[in-house]
Scaffold this motif. Structure first.
Motif, PDB file in Angstrom:
ATOM      1  N   ASP A 226       0.795  -1.034   0.094  1.00  0.00           N
ATOM      2  CA  ASP A 226       0.018   0.099  -0.017  1.00  0.00           C
ATOM      3  C   ASP A 226       1.074   1.147  -0.028  1.00  0.00           C
ATOM      4  OD1 ASP A 226      -2.277  -1.452   0.351  1.00  0.00           O
ATOM      5  OD2 ASP A 226      -2.230  -1.682   2.334  1.00  0.00           O
TER       6      ASP A 226
ATOM      7  N   MET B 139       0.613   5.180   0.307  1.00  0.00           N
ATOM      8  CA  MET B 139      -0.365   6.219   0.642  1.00  0.00           C
ATOM      9  C   MET B 139       0.171   7.514   0.773  1.00  0.00           C
ATOM     10  SD  MET B 139      -3.198   4.643   0.790  1.00  0.00           S
ATOM     11  CE  MET B 139      -4.383   5.858   1.458  1.00  0.00           C
TER      12      MET B 139
ATOM     13  N   ARG C 261      -8.944   8.802   2.262  1.00  0.00           N
ATOM     14  CA  ARG C 261      -7.331   9.075   1.522  1.00  0.00           C
ATOM     15  C   ARG C 261      -7.235   7.999   0.455  1.00  0.00           C
ATOM     16  NH1 ARG C 261      -4.682  12.898   4.155  1.00  0.00           N
ATOM     17  NH2 ARG C 261      -2.822  12.262   3.345  1.00  0.00           N
ATOM     18  N   ILE C 262      -6.734   8.384  -0.575  1.00  0.00           N
ATOM     19  CA  ILE C 262      -6.575   7.330  -1.835  1.00  0.00           C
ATOM     20  C   ILE C 262      -5.226   7.471  -2.212  1.00  0.00           C
ATOM     21  CG2 ILE C 262      -6.997   6.959  -4.073  1.00  0.00           C
ATOM     22  CD1 ILE C 262      -9.615   8.523  -3.647  1.00  0.00           C
ATOM     23  N   GLY C 263      -4.632   5.979  -2.224  1.00  0.00           N
ATOM     24  CA  GLY C 263      -3.187   6.020  -2.539  1.00  0.00           C
ATOM     25  C   GLY C 263      -3.362   4.791  -3.679  1.00  0.00           C
ATOM     26  N   LYS C 264      -1.973   4.060  -3.622  1.00  0.00           N
ATOM     27  CA  LYS C 264      -1.962   2.926  -4.579  1.00  0.00           C
ATOM     28  C   LYS C 264      -1.853   1.391  -3.697  1.00  0.00           C
ATOM     29  CE  LYS C 264       1.179   5.455  -6.509  1.00  0.00           C
ATOM     30  NZ  LYS C 264       2.381   5.920  -7.050  1.00  0.00           N
ATOM     31  N   HIS C 265      -2.304   0.594  -4.695  1.00  0.00           N
ATOM     32  CA  HIS C 265      -2.121  -0.723  -4.145  1.00  0.00           C
ATOM     33  C   HIS C 265      -1.412  -1.587  -5.173  1.00  0.00           C
ATOM     34  CE1 HIS C 265      -2.975  -4.321  -1.539  1.00  0.00           C
ATOM     35  NE2 HIS C 265      -3.242  -5.003  -2.930  1.00  0.00           N
ATOM     36  N   MET C 266      -0.454  -2.184  -4.915  1.00  0.00           N
ATOM     37  CA  MET C 266       0.066  -3.204  -5.625  1.00  0.00           C
ATOM     38  C   MET C 266       0.609  -4.383  -5.118  1.00  0.00           C
ATOM     39  SD  MET C 266       3.435  -0.401  -6.977  1.00  0.00           S
ATOM     40  CE  MET C 266       2.819   1.394  -6.945  1.00  0.00           C
ATOM     41  N   THR C 267       0.548  -5.524  -6.113  1.00  0.00           N
ATOM     42  CA  THR C 267       0.765  -7.046  -5.726  1.00  0.00           C
ATOM     43  C   THR C 267       2.126  -7.152  -6.550  1.00  0.00           C
ATOM     44  OG1 THR C 267      -0.654  -7.899  -7.497  1.00  0.00           O
ATOM     45  CG2 THR C 267      -1.371  -7.464  -5.334  1.00  0.00           C
ATOM     46  N   LEU C 268       2.975  -7.733  -6.006  1.00  0.00           N
ATOM     47  CA  LEU C 268       4.354  -8.331  -6.712  1.00  0.00           C
ATOM     48  C   LEU C 268       4.330  -9.729  -6.399  1.00  0.00           C
ATOM     49  CD1 LEU C 268       4.818  -5.257  -6.763  1.00  0.00           C
ATOM     50  CD2 LEU C 268       7.015  -5.551  -6.036  1.00  0.00           C
TER      51      LEU C 268
ATOM     52  N   THR D  79      13.107  -2.723  -1.441  1.00  0.00           N
ATOM     53  CA  THR D  79      14.124  -2.129  -2.303  1.00  0.00           C
ATOM     54  C   THR D  79      13.187  -1.665  -3.319  1.00  0.00           C
ATOM     55  OG1 THR D  79      15.664  -3.739  -1.501  1.00  0.00           O
ATOM     56  CG2 THR D  79      16.084  -2.604  -3.739  1.00  0.00           C
ATOM     57  N   ALA D  80      12.156  -2.214  -3.938  1.00  0.00           N
ATOM     58  CA  ALA D  80      11.522  -1.870  -4.981  1.00  0.00           C
ATOM     59  C   ALA D  80      10.815  -0.577  -4.642  1.00  0.00           C
ATOM     60  CB  ALA D  80      10.770  -2.641  -5.495  1.00  0.00           C
TER      61      ALA D  80
ATOM     62  N   LEU E  54      11.913   2.562  -6.598  1.00  0.00           N
ATOM     63  CA  LEU E  54      11.205   2.991  -7.619  1.00  0.00           C
ATOM     64  C   LEU E  54       9.612   3.321  -7.576  1.00  0.00           C
ATOM     65  CD1 LEU E  54      10.867   2.584 -10.874  1.00  0.00           C
ATOM     66  CD2 LEU E  54      10.263   0.284 -10.587  1.00  0.00           C
ATOM     67  N   LEU E  55       9.053   2.555  -6.615  1.00  0.00           N
ATOM     68  CA  LEU E  55       7.563   2.460  -6.666  1.00  0.00           C
ATOM     69  C   LEU E  55       7.041   3.738  -5.752  1.00  0.00           C
ATOM     70  CD1 LEU E  55       6.865  -1.386  -6.133  1.00  0.00           C
ATOM     71  CD2 LEU E  55       6.798   0.093  -8.215  1.00  0.00           C
TER      72      LEU E  55
ATOM     73  N   ARG F 242       2.950  -6.298   3.092  1.00  0.00           N
ATOM     74  CA  ARG F 242       2.700  -7.426   3.630  1.00  0.00           C
ATOM     75  C   ARG F 242       3.035  -8.507   2.857  1.00  0.00           C
ATOM     76  NH1 ARG F 242      -1.621  -4.309   3.807  1.00  0.00           N
ATOM     77  NH2 ARG F 242      -2.808  -5.168   2.148  1.00  0.00           N
TER      78      ARG F 242
ATOM     79  N   ILE G 221      16.748  -1.717 -11.864  1.00  0.00           N
ATOM     80  CA  ILE G 221      17.265  -1.313 -10.847  1.00  0.00           C
ATOM     81  C   ILE G 221      17.741  -2.625  -9.854  1.00  0.00           C
ATOM     82  CG2 ILE G 221      15.633   0.755 -10.456  1.00  0.00           C
ATOM     83  CD1 ILE G 221      14.041  -0.808  -8.491  1.00  0.00           C
TER      84      ILE G 221
ATOM     85  N   ILE H 293      16.677  -5.631  -9.777  1.00  0.00           N
ATOM     86  CA  ILE H 293      15.485  -6.571  -9.019  1.00  0.00           C
ATOM     87  C   ILE H 293      15.213  -7.512 -10.180  1.00  0.00           C
ATOM     88  CG2 ILE H 293      13.293  -6.815  -8.094  1.00  0.00           C
ATOM     89  CD1 ILE H 293      13.908  -4.247  -6.542  1.00  0.00           C
TER      90      ILE H 293
ATOM     91  N   ASP I  17       4.647 -11.348 -11.872  1.00  0.00           N
ATOM     92  CA  ASP I  17       3.659 -10.442 -12.417  1.00  0.00           C
ATOM     93  C   ASP I  17       3.487  -9.371 -11.289  1.00  0.00           C
ATOM     94  OD1 ASP I  17       1.566 -10.055 -13.630  1.00  0.00           O
ATOM     95  OD2 ASP I  17       0.358 -10.893 -12.139  1.00  0.00           O
TER      96      ASP I  17
ATOM     97  N   ARG J  34       0.917  -6.333 -10.455  1.00  0.00           N
ATOM     98  CA  ARG J  34      -0.381  -5.550 -10.886  1.00  0.00           C
ATOM     99  C   ARG J  34      -0.681  -4.407  -9.968  1.00  0.00           C
ATOM    100  NH1 ARG J  34      -3.368  -8.873 -14.172  1.00  0.00           N
ATOM    101  NH2 ARG J  34      -5.189  -7.537 -14.008  1.00  0.00           N
TER     102      ARG J  34
ATOM    103  N   GLY K  25      -3.268  -1.090  -8.551  1.00  0.00           N
ATOM    104  CA  GLY K  25      -4.546  -0.808  -8.447  1.00  0.00           C
ATOM    105  C   GLY K  25      -4.626   0.406  -7.424  1.00  0.00           C
ATOM    106  N   LYS K  26      -5.705   0.530  -6.706  1.00  0.00           N
ATOM    107  CA  LYS K  26      -6.021   1.552  -5.842  1.00  0.00           C
ATOM    108  C   LYS K  26      -6.360   1.264  -4.434  1.00  0.00           C
ATOM    109  CE  LYS K  26      -8.963   3.087  -9.020  1.00  0.00           C
ATOM    110  NZ  LYS K  26     -10.076   3.739  -9.585  1.00  0.00           N
ATOM    111  N   HIS K  27      -5.388   1.911  -3.324  1.00  0.00           N
ATOM    112  CA  HIS K  27      -5.722   1.559  -1.935  1.00  0.00           C
ATOM    113  C   HIS K  27      -6.745   2.907  -1.555  1.00  0.00           C
ATOM    114  CE1 HIS K  27      -5.473  -0.062   1.738  1.00  0.00           C
ATOM    115  NE2 HIS K  27      -4.927   0.860   2.349  1.00  0.00           N
TER     116      HIS K  27
ATOM    117  N   THR L 248      -8.705   4.466   2.139  1.00  0.00           N
ATOM    118  CA  THR L 248      -8.980   4.354   3.541  1.00  0.00           C
ATOM    119  C   THR L 248     -10.193   5.225   3.741  1.00  0.00           C
ATOM    120  OG1 THR L 248      -7.448   6.038   4.342  1.00  0.00           O
ATOM    121  CG2 THR L 248      -6.854   3.620   4.321  1.00  0.00           C
TER     122      THR L 248
END
Lengths: 83, 83
Positions: free
Chosen positions: A8, A10, A39-46, A62-63, A67-68, A79, B30, B32, B37, B39, B41-43, B45
């Motif tokens: 997450d 934010m 509040r709005i931010g980004k969610h990413m799955t790696l 590190t990512a 970068l992110l 998590r 960088i 890594i 994969d 992905r 999206g948005k997070h 609260t």
């Protein structure tokens, strides 16, 4: 082993979040009156290939740092779970 | 009581996620190389005033269905905790 990192990102508390404010102002128009701060931010799955959870978490961190996330304006939370 | 709803809104699996692909392609530059994969999206609260956790979750779900998520292209996940 394969791990999935949920990240997450934010906007820092205390910084204005105009996207969140816009959503907050729109909620009453769809009949929702019991929501305060949004509040709005980004969610990413790696998907990470690593020997253990600690290594996977280190890769995700590190990512984020390199970068992110923009650490001047954003904070991140990671998590990790095995998949 | 006050609750905080953490909402993840992600592009549906099976739909192309160009933002995630772009990040995935950038990670090797960088240093890594163990991420597959990605992905994105948005997070969000939401601070919700409600009688109990179930009511808070119902509020968040209504907000997602009516405003926050585009259910044709996105799925959402809600976690609620009291604050």
């Amino acid at each position: 082993m394969k791990f999935l990192a949920d990240i997450d990102i934010m906007p820092l508390k205390g910084l204005l979040d105009p996207q969140g404010k816009a959503v907050g102002y729109s909620l009453p128009s769809i009949g929702i009156h019991n929501v305060g701060d949004v509040r709005i931010g980004k969610h990413m799955t790696l998907e990470i290939e690593a020997a253990d959870e600690a290594e996977a978490k280190a890769t995700a961190e590190t990512a984020c740092r390199k970068l992110l996330a923009n650490l001047i304006m954003e904070s991140f939370e990671i998590r990790v779970r095995s998949i």
